[in-house]
Design a protein around this motif. Sequence first.
Motif, PDB file in Angstrom:
ATOM      1  N   PRO A   1       0.832  -1.210   0.000  1.00  0.00           N
ATOM      2  CA  PRO A   1       0.000   0.000   0.000  1.00  0.00           C
ATOM      3  C   PRO A   1       0.863   1.255   0.000  1.00  0.00           C
ATOM      4  N   LEU A   2       0.357   2.303  -0.640  1.00  0.00           N
ATOM      5  CA  LEU A   2       1.070   3.572  -0.669  1.00  0.00           C
ATOM      6  C   LEU A   2       0.838   4.337   0.620  1.00  0.00           C
ATOM      7  N   LEU A   3       1.838   5.093   1.042  1.00  0.00           N
ATOM      8  CA  LEU A   3       1.652   6.035   2.140  1.00  0.00           C
ATOM      9  C   LEU A   3       1.106   7.330   1.546  1.00  0.00           C
ATOM     10  N   VAL A   4       0.034   7.843   2.125  1.00  0.00           N
ATOM     11  CA  VAL A   4      -0.575   9.080   1.641  1.00  0.00           C
ATOM     12  C   VAL A   4      -0.701  10.059   2.796  1.00  0.00           C
ATOM     13  N   ASP A   5      -0.840  11.353   2.469  1.00  0.00           N
ATOM     14  CA  ASP A   5      -1.037  12.348   3.515  1.00  0.00           C
ATOM     15  C   ASP A   5      -2.512  12.404   3.891  1.00  0.00           C
ATOM     16  N   THR A   6      -2.867  13.300   4.787  1.00  0.00           N
ATOM     17  CA  THR A   6      -4.237  13.349   5.297  1.00  0.00           C
ATOM     18  C   THR A   6      -5.248  13.762   4.229  1.00  0.00           C
ATOM     19  N   ARG A   7      -4.763  14.282   3.099  1.00  0.00           N
ATOM     20  CA  ARG A   7      -5.650  14.627   1.975  1.00  0.00           C
ATOM     21  C   ARG A   7      -5.785  13.464   0.994  1.00  0.00           C
ATOM     22  N   GLY A   8      -5.080  12.365   1.277  1.00  0.00           N
ATOM     23  CA  GLY A   8      -5.132  11.219   0.383  1.00  0.00           C
ATOM     24  C   GLY A   8      -4.151  11.299  -0.757  1.00  0.00           C
ATOM     25  N   ILE A   9      -3.213  12.251  -0.706  1.00  0.00           N
ATOM     26  CA  ILE A   9      -2.222  12.421  -1.769  1.00  0.00           C
ATOM     27  C   ILE A   9      -0.970  11.623  -1.418  1.00  0.00           C
TER      28      ILE A   9
END
Length: 314
Positions: A238-246
Amino acid sequence: MKVRTRFAPSPTGHMHLGNLWIAFLNWLWTRQQGGTVILRIEDIDRDRCREEYVRGIENDLAWMGLDYDEGPGKTGPYGSAVQSERYDIYRQILSRMEKEGAIYPCYCSRSRIHQVLSAPHEGEERPVYDGHCRNLTAEERARMTKQPCWRLRMEDGSVSFRDLFLGTVTRHLKAGADDFVVRRADGLVAYQLAVSIDDGQMGVTHVFRGNDLLDSTPYQAFLIRKLGYPVPVYGHLPLLVDTRGIRLSKRQQGITIEELRNRGSRPEDLIGLLLYLAGGLSEPRSVSLKEALEHFPFEKLTALHKKHIVLPVS
């Protein structure tokens, strides 16, 4: 079978937490299996890659304690693991494939390719090429003035590969529609070809990488098999994303390993954070590499089946 894995960053910027996430999990699984870790530098795009970033990758991995067995300064039995030093290998294989008729020149302009890939195709969930240059005659090619890229002459059929988290994945491929580029018009070897040759020639048995690359895996599995090598087992993480889902990228501030180190983070802190994100800890805490190796086998990392994981705000 001796396990051989590779961490293969492109030196186009400083390593960030998303890169470290892949590097750490690759290293952890490989060391637990008693396998060989390869650091492969994917620097075929010389306009974007810099030597300073190669040194930065090496320094960040060393600071974290993530050693490797083959890579820069540690040439293994399969030659250099730096792609810019492997051009002769790529050229020889391209020349052979051209003689065999396995690849063909494509003279389509960027604007035409963009139009083709943007057009709707009934029953297709992804952009497809229309095979426009696939069957040009020698006379038609001779009249072309544009420098061509080269595409693999795909065959109709199915390709399957095994994934540690997804099980068996099968993709149906079509002649023409799935003819992908193996050499760019500017002469640079395309990513799909370079990575397939390298994984095959270096005896890579398992590939860990982000699940954003899942769509390209069937092409690589097809090409690796066509080149006569065993297809690796994959682990699309899984990708790590920021709180905005980016998804995390080298352009974002405050997440490079260098920045975290300068802010006082310790390797043990980052290892604990990554194990927490992977589902191995109920909350972040400092964890040594030795403890990670001894107490965190992959079956304890429950979040690795997710599509993405949100990085908590620091």
